[in-house]
Design an enzyme around this catalytic site. Structure first.
Site, PDB file in Angstrom:
ATOM      1  CD  GLU A  19      -1.367  -2.337   2.091  1.00  0.00           C
ATOM      2  OE1 GLU A  19      -2.170  -2.968   2.792  1.00  0.00           O
ATOM      3  OE2 GLU A  19      -0.145  -2.617   2.021  1.00  0.00           O
ATOM      4  CB  CYS A  64      -0.873  -4.295   8.793  1.00  0.00           C
ATOM      5  SG  CYS A  64       0.215  -2.998   8.172  1.00  0.00           S
ATOM      6  CB  ALA A  91      16.710 -44.386  -5.433  1.00  0.00           C
ATOM      7  CG  LEU A  94      18.702 -30.569   0.338  1.00  0.00           C
ATOM      8  CD1 LEU A  94      17.874 -30.914   1.558  1.00  0.00           C
ATOM      9  CD2 LEU A  94      18.024 -31.098  -0.924  1.00  0.00           C
ATOM     10  NE  ARG A 124      23.037 -26.696  -9.785  1.00  0.00           N
ATOM     11  CZ  ARG A 124      23.188 -27.505 -10.837  1.00  0.00           C
ATOM     12  NH1 ARG A 124      22.572 -28.670 -10.872  1.00  0.00           N
ATOM     13  NH2 ARG A 124      23.958 -27.130 -11.847  1.00  0.00           N
ATOM     14  N   GLY A 147      14.202 -39.071   1.356  1.00  0.00           N
ATOM     15  CA  GLY A 147      14.081 -40.425   0.853  1.00  0.00           C
ATOM     16  C   GLY A 147      12.746 -41.053   1.216  1.00  0.00           C
ATOM     17  CG  LEU A 195      11.862 -37.394   6.514  1.00  0.00           C
ATOM     18  CD1 LEU A 195      11.390 -37.594   7.947  1.00  0.00           C
ATOM     19  CD2 LEU A 195      13.076 -36.459   6.481  1.00  0.00           C
TER      20      LEU A 195
END
Length: 367
Positions: free
Chosen positions: A52, A75, A164, A206, A209, A300, A303
């Protein structure tokens, strides 16, 4: 031109903050006077002016009596920046159209109430634009409403549902286009979480890139200006700290054991144990407390399956390659199901070709 047209424009502006606004919501604003857009703005990053304010600065005196289209309720509280509702009042705006009432308990309708108390007409939209505003800020909304982050599980698989080889080899199932899309997903996330096995087997970093991030120059720079928090679940603290994951920058390590002292690169988070593993629900509560809106799970089968089994996943991004890995290869997720009645139902949101691969976006239907 109508309210829907200008609000759609405001939503497109809000999307500009997709990679940089965290932990704040992504917000856009359009100010219209006599059917002409006189001001536009979007929230770039926390601590900087809200949408805003940018739009009002651009509009100047033309904001007097104008209509402001804001994707999220202005807000009304003092945070890192002054309240936007008061800025709209001071500018003399005559009407405010809001796509979504703010779920933040500090706001929760107070901004709208303040504007109306000052004689400003306020309309809150319903329907598709309201839903679009919620989707754009799915993580912020969930964190405010449920004190949990929005969990997005990323999976890559062959056509026969394998992720995999039996040895753990998985590079690469998908092609460059799909892998570039994953970088976009990482860049928009507040944090990326993985497990000890992935870090040790894949030597995973992780990180986002920069060389394969398919964004225009402005968005590319914004995405790289805010790196998502990288998190590893390592219940027994068995991963050596000289792994590539630790060398790529600061990380959080989640464990149920008494952790060592934090270092410059590693912050340990201790959570309760549950059946010999970290309590994933407790992990999410803690991450939400730390301001994590959107959590990307890159892990994997074990998890990934644990997140699914605990019904903690909000959305799946499944990248499917046109290849067969065979019956000896590892399954997509470890999810022990014996009866068809217990199968996890998915709502398919989107299917899109990415060169030779397919991207499927789906949402689990938790009973």
């Amino acid at each position: 031109m109508n309210d829907q047209f200008y609000m759609a424009q405001a939503l497109r502006l809000a999307e500009q903050g997709l990679y940089s606004a965290h932990p704040n919501p992504r917000v856009g604003c359009v100010i219209v006077a006599q059917q002409q857009v006189v001001g536009e703005g979007w929230h770039v990053r926390a601590g900087e002016p809200h949408a805003e304010v940018h739009a009002l600065q651009q509009a100047g005196a033309r904001a007097q009596g104008a209509t402001a289209y804001v994707t999220l309720e202005p807000c009304s509280h003092h945070g890192l920046t002054p309240p936007c509702a008061e800025a709209l009042v001071r500018a003399g705006v005559g009407r405010v159209v809001v796509a979504l009432q703010d779920p933040n308990p500090q706001v929760a309708g107070r901004g709208i109430a303040h504007l109306r108390a000052q004689g400003i007409t306020v309309d809150v939209l319903e329907g598709e634009l309201n839903a679009a505003a919620r989707r754009l800020n799915c993580g912020f909304v969930k964190r405010m409403e449920q004190a949990l982050p929005f969990v997005r599980l990323k999976l890559a698989m062959s056509l026969d549902g394998r992720t995999a080889m039996a040895s753990g080899e998985s590079q690469w199932i998908t092609g460059p286009a799909a892998r570039a899309d994953v970088q976009v997903l990482r860049a928009r996330s507040s944090a990326i979480i993985t497990g000890a096995d992935t870090v040790m087997t894949d030597h995973a970093r992780l990180t986002v890139r920069a060389d394969v991030l398919p964004l225009d120059d402005e968005q590319h720079a914004l995405a790289l200006s805010r790196a998502p928090v990288r998190i590893m679940i390592d219940g027994r603290l068995r991963v050596p700290t000289d792994m590539a994951f630790f060398q790529a920058g600061p990380v959080w390590v989640v464990t149920y054991q008494t952790p060592p002292a934090n270092t410059e690169q590693i912050e340990y988070i201790q959570v309760p144990e549950r059946h010999g593993h970290v309590d994933l629900h407790a992990v999410l509560i803690e991450l939400a407390r730390r301001g994590i809106n959107e959590l990307m799970v890159e892990a994997g089968p074990q998890l990934a399956g644990a997140f699914m089994q605990a019904q903690l996943v909000d959305e799946l991004y499944i990248y499917m390659a046109a290849m067969l890995l065979g019956s000896k290869a590892q399954p997509l997720v470890q999810l022990p199901i014996d009866l068809m009645a217990d199968a996890v139902q998915l709502d398919i949101v989107e299917m899109r070709a990415l060169a030779k691969d397919w991207r499927i976006i789906a949402r689990p239907v938790w009973a």
